[in-house]
Every structure is written in C-alpha cells, then in structure tokens.
Design an enzyme around this catalytic site. Structure first.
Site, PDB file in Angstrom:
ATOM      1  N   SER A  44     -41.892 -34.038 -40.560  1.00 26.15           N
ATOM      2  CA  SER A  44     -40.612 -34.348 -39.920  1.00 26.15           C
ATOM      3  C   SER A  44     -40.627 -33.846 -38.492  1.00 26.15           C
ATOM      4  O   SER A  44     -41.349 -32.893 -38.156  1.00 26.15           O
ATOM      5  CB  SER A  44     -39.465 -33.673 -40.685  1.00 26.15           C
ATOM      6  OG  SER A  44     -38.238 -33.792 -39.990  1.00 26.15           O
TER       7      SER A  44
ATOM      8  N   TYR B  46     -34.925 -26.723 -44.804  1.00 28.63           N
ATOM      9  CA  TYR B  46     -35.749 -27.917 -44.595  1.00 28.63           C
ATOM     10  C   TYR B  46     -36.703 -27.724 -43.423  1.00 28.63           C
ATOM     11  O   TYR B  46     -37.896 -28.036 -43.519  1.00 28.63           O
ATOM     12  CB  TYR B  46     -34.848 -29.123 -44.361  1.00 28.63           C
ATOM     13  CG  TYR B  46     -35.593 -30.435 -44.243  1.00 28.63           C
ATOM     14  CD1 TYR B  46     -36.099 -31.067 -45.376  1.00 28.63           C
ATOM     15  CD2 TYR B  46     -35.797 -31.030 -43.007  1.00 28.63           C
ATOM     16  CE1 TYR B  46     -36.779 -32.267 -45.273  1.00 28.63           C
ATOM     17  CE2 TYR B  46     -36.478 -32.233 -42.895  1.00 28.63           C
ATOM     18  CZ  TYR B  46     -36.969 -32.844 -44.031  1.00 28.63           C
ATOM     19  OH  TYR B  46     -37.648 -34.037 -43.930  1.00 28.63           O
TER      20      TYR B  46
END
Length: 254
Positions: A146, A159
């Site tokens: 990501s 995350y």
C-alpha cells in the site's frame, strides 16, 4: 548492428498463485496473469466466489483453477502450497484493515491485522520460495502492499504498521533469494475502488482527504493494478527485486 529486443511480458508456461483472488485487486491480478498466458491458481476463503471467477476465466479461454485457502492459517497454507506448487509467480492480495483512532485500537484488532497482513504474507511468501528453491527454479513473488507503507493515514495506525512491515521483509527476502533467481517486490496502490473501500468513498470527509492527496484527481481502479502485476511477474522486470511499484496517483510525490 543488432537492435535490442524488449523482454517478453508474456507468461506462457508459467504457473501463478494469487491469494485473495475472489474479488477486488486479487481477482484483477488473477485475470491479468491469465490473459498473459499463465496457468493461474486462484486462492481465497470464499469457495463460491472462487468457483464463479474460475468458471468465467475458463470461459474466456484462460487456464484457471481454485484453491480454498486461509492465508492466516500458516500450517494449512504451507501444506497447500507444497502440494499444489511449485509456483513461478506469487501474488499475495489477501489483506485486512480495521480502521479507527489509535487510542481505540484493541489487541484483537491488532492481532487480526498483523496475523494476516504480516504473518500470513510472510509465511505464504516463504512457502512459495521454498518450493521454487527445492525445484531449482527462479520466480517472481509479489505482495500487494500500500502507499500507506510509506506515509501515515488517518485512523490507519495498525494498517500502516502492517504494510511498513511487508516492505521490510520484502527487502530482506530479496537479498536472501537473489542468487536463486527469485525476485521479491511489492505493488503499493492508493485507494482503489472495490467493495471493501466503498465505506471510505461514502464518507464525504474521508473522500475529500483522499482526493486532496491524489494528484491525478481520481481514485484507483482495479484495472490500474493489472498492467503492473504482469510487468513484475514477467521477464520485462527481470532486474527488479527488493523494491516496490507505487501506484498512488502522486500521493507520495510531495
């Protein structure tokens, strides 16, 4: 004079394992690899969705099969990969997000995200590499990371931590397995329009934050991931290992 030749983007004769392949980015990656000629094993927990995806890929002339797999179950995953492999290409798109303020993070939330995004990804990558090394074959191992592996994000402390960790073990594994011809890289998307991300897009404040950051003034689509995964899986990226492709619309440019 002999003109240089562009390395092939084709994957004919290659076998690929795509985890998290029942929907979203994972499904897009599976289709992209299948269209490039790879024999694709689609893995996920949802047997019904997998069966539908495989049937549609086969109907379109691609070679595909399903494998029920929970990447968070390390023992079962290691066994399944050993039985079904070796795989020339891995795409790990299995992931989990539990967003919220850092002060509200529970131990259960942390363990769930870390268990899949770090531990599951680590041991899945290791399992595929082990099969390749035992078979004496090169390969390309790709983890879907990501942009949040390089920046912070609102309500995304756990995350972000998990994706930073993925970048770390990717570099270390690339160093260890380079002499065996095994390349290890990541793809790092911005916000991509999928069923899982829809809640963010439905929140006006979050959507405004996202659009302010993305310089191309649009969110990502699954199709934006598909060319990148074929590139990393193919000989076209033969000198690329231990690094990442940022598909973030310019988010991290400033």
């Amino acid at each position: 004079m002999t003109l240089p030749q562009t390395p092939s983007f084709r994957l004919d004769g290659k076998s690929a394992l795509v985890a998290g392949a029942s929907s979203g980015i994972g499904l897009g990656c599976a289709v992209a690899l299948g269209q490039a000629g790879a024999a694709v094993t689609l893995a996920a927990r949802s047997a019904d969705k997998l069966a539908d995806a495989v049937a549609q890929m086969q109907a379109a002339g691609m070679t595909a099969q399903a494998l029920a797999l929970d990447v968070a179950d390390v023992e079962a995953t290691t066994r399944a990969v050993a039985e079904a492999g070796p795989f020339d290409v891995l795409v790990n798109s299995a992931g989990l997000a539990r967003h919220g303020p850092a002060l509200d993070t529970t131990e259960a939330d942390f363990d769930a995200v870390a268990g899949l995004n770090i531990k599951g990804a680590y041991f899945l990558t290791r399992a595929v590499a082990k099969g390749l090394i035992e078979a004496g074959r090169p390969g390309s191992l790709i983890n879907i990371s990501s942009q949040m592996a390089f920046v912070g994000g609102i309500d995304r402390a756990v995350y972000c931590a998990s994706k930073h960790a993925v970048e770390g073990f990717t570099k270390a594994m690339a160093l260890e397995w380079g002499k065996q011809g095994i390349r290890v890289n990541t793809i790092c998307p911005t916000f991509v329009r999928t069923a899982l991300s829809q809640a963010t897009f439905d929140d006006p404040d979050r959507l405004a934050w996202v659009m302010e950051k993305i310089k191309l003034d649009r969110v990502g689509e699954v199709s934006d991931m598909m060319g990148a995964v074929v590139y990393l899986a193919s000989d076209a990226s033969g000198l690329m290992t231990g690094t990442h492709l940022l598909l973030d619309g310019g988010w991290t440019a400033d």
